[in-house]
Scaffold this motif. Structure first.
Motif, short mmCIF file in Angstrom:
data_model
loop_
_atom_site.label_atom_id
_atom_site.label_comp_id
_atom_site.label_asym_id
_atom_site.label_seq_id
_atom_site.Cartn_x
_atom_site.Cartn_y
_atom_site.Cartn_z
N ARG A 250 -13.13 -10.21 6.52
CA ARG A 250 -11.69 -10.24 6.77
C ARG A 250 -10.85 -9.59 5.67
NH1 ARG A 250 -13.51 -15.27 5.45
NH2 ARG A 250 -12.49 -16.47 3.78
N VAL A 251 -11.47 -9.16 4.61
CA VAL A 251 -10.71 -8.60 3.50
C VAL A 251 -11.36 -7.30 3.04
CG1 VAL A 251 -9.92 -8.94 1.13
CG2 VAL A 251 -9.92 -10.85 2.72
N PHE A 252 -10.56 -6.27 2.82
CA PHE A 252 -11.03 -5.06 2.15
C PHE A 252 -9.83 -4.41 1.45
CE2 PHE A 252 -9.55 -3.30 6.15
CZ PHE A 252 -8.99 -2.07 5.78
N VAL A 253 -10.13 -3.47 0.57
CA VAL A 253 -9.09 -2.75 -0.16
C VAL A 253 -9.29 -1.25 -0.01
CG1 VAL A 253 -8.77 -4.58 -1.88
CG2 VAL A 253 -10.42 -2.76 -2.33
N TYR A 254 -8.23 -0.54 -0.17
CA TYR A 254 -8.30 0.92 -0.14
C TYR A 254 -7.47 1.46 -1.31
CZ TYR A 254 -8.23 5.76 1.37
OH TYR A 254 -8.38 7.11 1.42
N PRO A 255 -8.07 2.36 -2.10
CA PRO A 255 -9.44 2.88 -2.03
C PRO A 255 -10.46 1.81 -2.37
CG PRO A 255 -8.35 3.68 -4.00
CD PRO A 255 -7.30 2.96 -3.21
N GLN A 262 -3.77 1.94 -11.12
CA GLN A 262 -3.56 2.66 -9.88
C GLN A 262 -3.05 1.69 -8.83
OE1 GLN A 262 -8.03 2.39 -7.81
NE2 GLN A 262 -6.96 4.31 -7.89
N ASP A 263 -2.49 2.23 -7.76
CA ASP A 263 -2.01 1.42 -6.65
C ASP A 263 -3.11 1.30 -5.60
OD1 ASP A 263 0.51 1.02 -7.72
OD2 ASP A 263 1.27 2.91 -6.92
N ILE A 264 -3.34 0.08 -5.13
CA ILE A 264 -4.32 -0.15 -4.08
C ILE A 264 -3.63 -0.90 -2.95
CG2 ILE A 264 -6.25 -0.20 -5.69
CD1 ILE A 264 -6.29 -3.26 -5.32
N GLU A 265 -4.22 -0.84 -1.77
CA GLU A 265 -3.70 -1.57 -0.62
C GLU A 265 -4.73 -2.61 -0.21
OE1 GLU A 265 -1.37 -0.71 3.60
OE2 GLU A 265 -2.41 0.92 2.55
N SER A 310 -1.33 -6.07 5.42
CA SER A 310 -1.62 -5.42 4.13
C SER A 310 -0.38 -5.42 3.22
CB SER A 310 -2.07 -3.98 4.35
OG SER A 310 -0.96 -3.17 4.74
N CYS A 311 -0.64 -5.13 1.96
CA CYS A 311 0.43 -4.92 0.97
C CYS A 311 -0.12 -4.06 -0.16
CB CYS A 311 0.96 -6.24 0.42
SG CYS A 311 -0.18 -7.09 -0.68
N LEU A 312 0.77 -3.42 -0.90
CA LEU A 312 0.40 -2.58 -2.04
C LEU A 312 0.45 -3.41 -3.33
CD1 LEU A 312 2.24 0.78 -1.32
CD2 LEU A 312 -0.23 0.37 -1.27
N ILE A 313 -0.54 -3.20 -4.19
CA ILE A 313 -0.60 -3.90 -5.49
C ILE A 313 -0.98 -2.88 -6.55
CG2 ILE A 313 -1.80 -5.66 -6.85
CD1 ILE A 313 -2.24 -7.23 -4.30
N HIS A 314 -0.29 -2.95 -7.67
CA HIS A 314 -0.63 -2.07 -8.79
C HIS A 314 -1.63 -2.77 -9.70
CE1 HIS A 314 -0.13 1.14 -11.71
NE2 HIS A 314 -0.07 0.20 -12.66
N VAL A 315 -2.74 -2.11 -9.95
CA VAL A 315 -3.80 -2.68 -10.78
C VAL A 315 -3.45 -2.44 -12.25
CG1 VAL A 315 -6.25 -2.65 -11.32
CG2 VAL A 315 -5.48 -2.25 -8.98
N SER A 316 -3.46 -3.49 -13.04
CA SER A 316 -3.13 -3.38 -14.46
C SER A 316 -4.17 -2.52 -15.18
CB SER A 316 -3.07 -4.77 -15.09
OG SER A 316 -2.92 -4.68 -16.49
#
Length: 850
Positions: A250-255, A262-265, A310-316
């Protein structure tokens, strides 16, 4: 002869535009046509109307010989040498198209000139064929070229008319042109330069248009690229979503490969989650095991097939892992069956690097907090000093008012007793005087005890001897017959209300006999003194200033004493630590001697004095913080020979969170024989770390303590040692019998705390502070310590055994398990502890008086 004709623009123009692509052979030429008819321009213009986009220079060969003619001026400063590459000459168009007809020398018109068409036919310099030019060039609008050609032809015609009007003024004699012709040529050159400037301006305009066109092309290309990337990303996400849904994930991220900064979704399939019936879905998380930069975002419904949000998150950039859960904003969570969701972050810090980063950040934070704390303390200290100064000022003012009132009352009593003279004893001349006046004080020597004195001296002051002895003068004998009169000239003090004096047979420190008016002294009122109220206002102010100065000197003395004491204490501490570190230099030491957190130190070891003497190898095993550091023991390190042949050495990087360095030595990497200091290991303190050693709870069970119950040196040792240990941030308590001979004045905040029973005897516990140290006083109700003394009773052994038992019972009652340090009664305590099965660590002091 070769003559160059500039038709439209210089050959250096950067864009040559052809509507009809042709193959041409061009030979650049710099110069101008001195003699060309205006009619030739029309033939060129007609040719250019067929090919309006062609603009370049032609090389034309004329049949006439112009070598003997004077060269006309041109606007270029180039010497008569081949033009360098890329050089563009200024070619005056108008001058090359003028009709030259000189009637004075009888030459026929056109005999030395040829039309452009004839020249082109004769030499065939330019071949315009039907073949296409292989170079790809941009197009210039046809209408713009035609308009520009018309402007050039019109300018050339106007210039030709000017030349024809001036031909009558030109005279050629032996190949030399007259002055009037030179003037006309200069005017022509100016006109040509103006046209060239217009051409350059037009070139810039065309260039700007070209740049804008290139920018539009690049912009269209970027839009196309972004659109392609967007479509590719959409296809990849759709494929990944289908794969995850088919697997029941039920969960995955892109990329899918997550990297730092970087920004991930993040995608969640709500239908597979515990939030499938919730209208709102939020993500809550942080990085690196929930230790860094927490976040909360709301998820939105996506275009994907299925219930994907989904939502966008910036990875520290400091992340090595991202931890998160989903919830509905209230109390419904999807936390991966209480395991939380986590995604590894590749290519960044690892856990140890992040721990070091956290330590550096904490160190910076602590430094900032320390700076802020110091600033707050400084502000509070300034505020406290200001408040204390204000309070002290008010106290001094009150004291000055009280002192002035007291003096005023005493002086008023004195004024009542004072007089202006005493018949046949003394008088003052003149009788009316004021401050700073010179007066004469007369004294009848025969009226008092100085009748036999050889010299008479006056010792005086003013206002009830306010400033002490301020008037000292020797009296002189007079010639009066009614007695033995002597006098002295005296200056009245400026603030005197009353004069005070006595007579003596000598100066101060040498006088023996005095006449002090029967111990009442002599007093005389100053008739014209300053107003009394004004005097007392000034007097109060003077008293206040004197009190302020005395207080200031006293505070400075206390401050200097405190600073000196602190300095001596710091120096003693530093010397003691250095002596301790150097005391084992024959065995082990470090460089630098004082180990700082975050630095690299070198450990030197001499195995000759240990169990590793004669071993071929020595291995160094180290950790920090009493072997409890988060990184655990460091890998064994083989020690290398040092410059000092007796020692071997190893380098160690000290972490920022270290407060002590712990190490042992072995003969092999895998162990073997160890030198661990007989099981106690080697320990060296580390300074400047962000972590501090956990404080110990230390209890001194003592029977003496200075300054409240001191007999010998034991009392001094207990107090000074407790304060020293307390300065190391340890918790220190003292348990002491409550003697009836205690010096209670040195105990602050003494108060009853509790009571307990021991073998049927009630023991009351009192608590107070002695020189900043916490002290518990045990008072047994059987009267054992109500003897008026500390030692010297017949049953001292029974008394102190009872006290030791009561002290241990008190520790058990309060549930404390301290490290106990005890005096000479340690043997009794050991017996009691063994009997009762108590677990306390005991340490016995060694003192010369025991």
């Amino acid at each position: 002869m070769e003559v160059g004709l500039q038709v439209q623009r210089s050959f250096s123009y950067r864009r040559h535009v052809f509507h009809h692509k042709t193959s041409s052979k061009i030979k650049p030429f710099i110069g101008s046509f001195p003699l060309v008819k205006t009619s030739h321009i029309s033939s060129i213009t007609s040719w250019r109307s067929k090919h309006p986009a062609c603009g370049f220079s032609f090389e034309i060969t004329a049949s006439a010989d112009f070598s003997r003619r004077r060269q006309r001026r041109t606007s270029t400063a180039r010497p008569n040498s081949p033009a360098p590459k890329g050089f563009t000459p200024k070619a005056p168009v108008g001058a090359s198209t003028q009709k030259k007809d000189t009637k004075n020398n009888g030459e026929e018109e056109g005999s030395n000139t040829a039309t452009v068409s004839q020249i082109m036919e004769t030499h065939n310099i330019i071949n315009i064929g039907p073949e296409k030019d292989k170079k790809q060039v941009a197009e210039i609008p046809r209408e713009q070229k035609i308009n520009k050609d018309k402007k050039i032809v019109e300018a050339a015609s106007a210039e030709s008319e000017k030349v024809q009007g001036a031909e009558s003024n030109q005279v050629v004699e032996n190949g030399v042109i007259s002055r009037s012709e030179e003037v006309n040529i200069e005017a022509k050159e100016i006109a040509v330069e103006a046209r060239q400037s217009d051409n350059m301006k037009n070139d810039r305009i065309l260039g700007d248009e070209s740049v804008r066109a290139d920018e539009r092309i690049l912009e269209d290309a970027m839009k196309l690229k972004l659109e392609m990337e967007k479509n590719l990303r959409k296809e990849q996400i759709e494929r990944i979503a289908e794969e995850n849904f088919s697997r029941g994930s039920r969960v995955f991220v892109y990329p899918q490969l997550v990297k730092p900064d970087q920004d991930i979704e993040v995608f969640l399939n709500r239908s597979l989650s515990t939030l499938k019936n919730e209208p709102d879905v939020l993500i809550m998380g942080a990085f690196n095991d929930w230790r860094w930069k927490s976040f909360t975002f709301r998820l939105n419904k996506t275009h994907l097939n299925g219930d994907w949000w989904s939502c966008l998150i910036h990875v520290s950039k400091e992340a090595y892992k991202m931890d998160f859960v989903f919830h509905n904003g209230h109390n419904v969570y999807d936390n991966n069956n209480k395991k939380d969701f986590c995604i590894p972050v590749e290519g960044g810090m690892d856990q140890f690097a992040f721990d070091d980063f956290l330590l550096e950040e904490k160190c910076k934070e602590l430094q900032k907090l320390a700076k802020e704390q110091a600033e707050r303390e400084r502000a509070e200290e300034e505020k406290r000093i200001g408040e204390a100064e204000e309070a002290a000022s008010e106290a001094d003012k009150a004291q000055a008012r009280a002192e002035a009132a007291k003096r005023r009352e005493a002086l008023q009593q004195l004024i009542k007793k004072a007089s202006s003279s005493v018949d046949k004893v003394w008088y003052i001349d003149p009788s009316e005087f004021r401050g700073e006046d010179m007066i004469k004080v007369y004294y009848n020597k025969s009226s008092g005890p100085l009748v036999h004195a050889g010299d008479i001296w006056i010792h005086g002051g003013y206002n009830n001897w306010k400033d002490g002895l301020s008037i000292v003068q020797r009296l002189v004998s007079t010639e009066r017959k009614d007695g033995d009169w002597w006098f002295a000239s005296v200056v009245v003090p400026d603030r005197a209300l009353v004069l005070d004096w006595v007579f003596a047979d000598g100066p101060p420190q040498h006088a023996v006999v005095y006449d002090n008016n029967h111990r009442q002294d002599f007093h005389a009122v100053v008739p014209k003194s300053i107003p009394e109220e004004l005097y007392w206002v000034k007097e109060e102010l003077q008293i206040y200033k004197k009190l302020r100065e005395e207080r200031r000197l006293k505070e400075e003395a206390i401050r200097a004493k405190t600073e000196k004491k602190a300095c001596l204490k710091a120096e003693t501490k530093e010397r003691t630590l250095k002596r301790f570190l150097l005391s084992q230099k024959h065995l082990v030491y470090t460089e630098p001697l004082d180990v700082q957190a975050g630095s690299t130190v070198t450990v030197f070891y001499n195995p000759a004095n240990t169990v590793l003497s004669g071993k071929s190898e020595v291995w160094f095993r180290c950790s920090f913080n009493r072997w409890t550091h988060r990184k655990g023991p460091l890998p064994p390190q083989k020690m290398l020979p040092s410059a000092n042949n007796s020692h071997v050495k190893a380098n160690v990087k000290v972490p920022l969170d270290a407060y002590t360095m712990d190490f042992v030595f072995s003969e092999r990497e895998d162990g073997g024989i160890f030198d661990n200091r007989d099981g106690m290991d080697y320990h060296i303190p580390v300074f400047g770390g962000i972590a501090k050693e956990p404080p110990m709870h230390i209890v001194h069970i003592a029977v003496e303590m200075a300054p409240i119950a001191k007999v010998g040196g034991l009392g001094d040792v207990v107090t000074s040692l407790s304060r020293a240990v307390q300065d190391l941030n340890h918790s220190v308590d003292i348990i002491l019998p409550k003697y009836d001979c205690l010096n209670h004045s040195q105990v602050k905040d003494l108060q009853y705390q509790r009571s307990y029973s021991l073998n049927g005897t009630e023991i009351k516990v009192w608590f107070g502070k002695v020189e900043g140290i916490s002290v518990y006083f045990l008072e047994p109700q059987n009267g054992m310590f109500l003897r008026g003394c500390i030692y010297g009773c017949q049953n001292d052994g029974e008394r102190f055994v009872f006290f030791c038992h009561a002290a241990l019972e008190f520790l058990l009652q309060i549930g404390s398990h301290p490290v106990s340090l005890v005096p000479w009664a340690v043997v009794m305590l050991l017996v009691i502890l063994c009997y009762n099965g108590c677990k306390l660590f005991l340490c016995c002091l060694s003192h010369s008086n025991w």
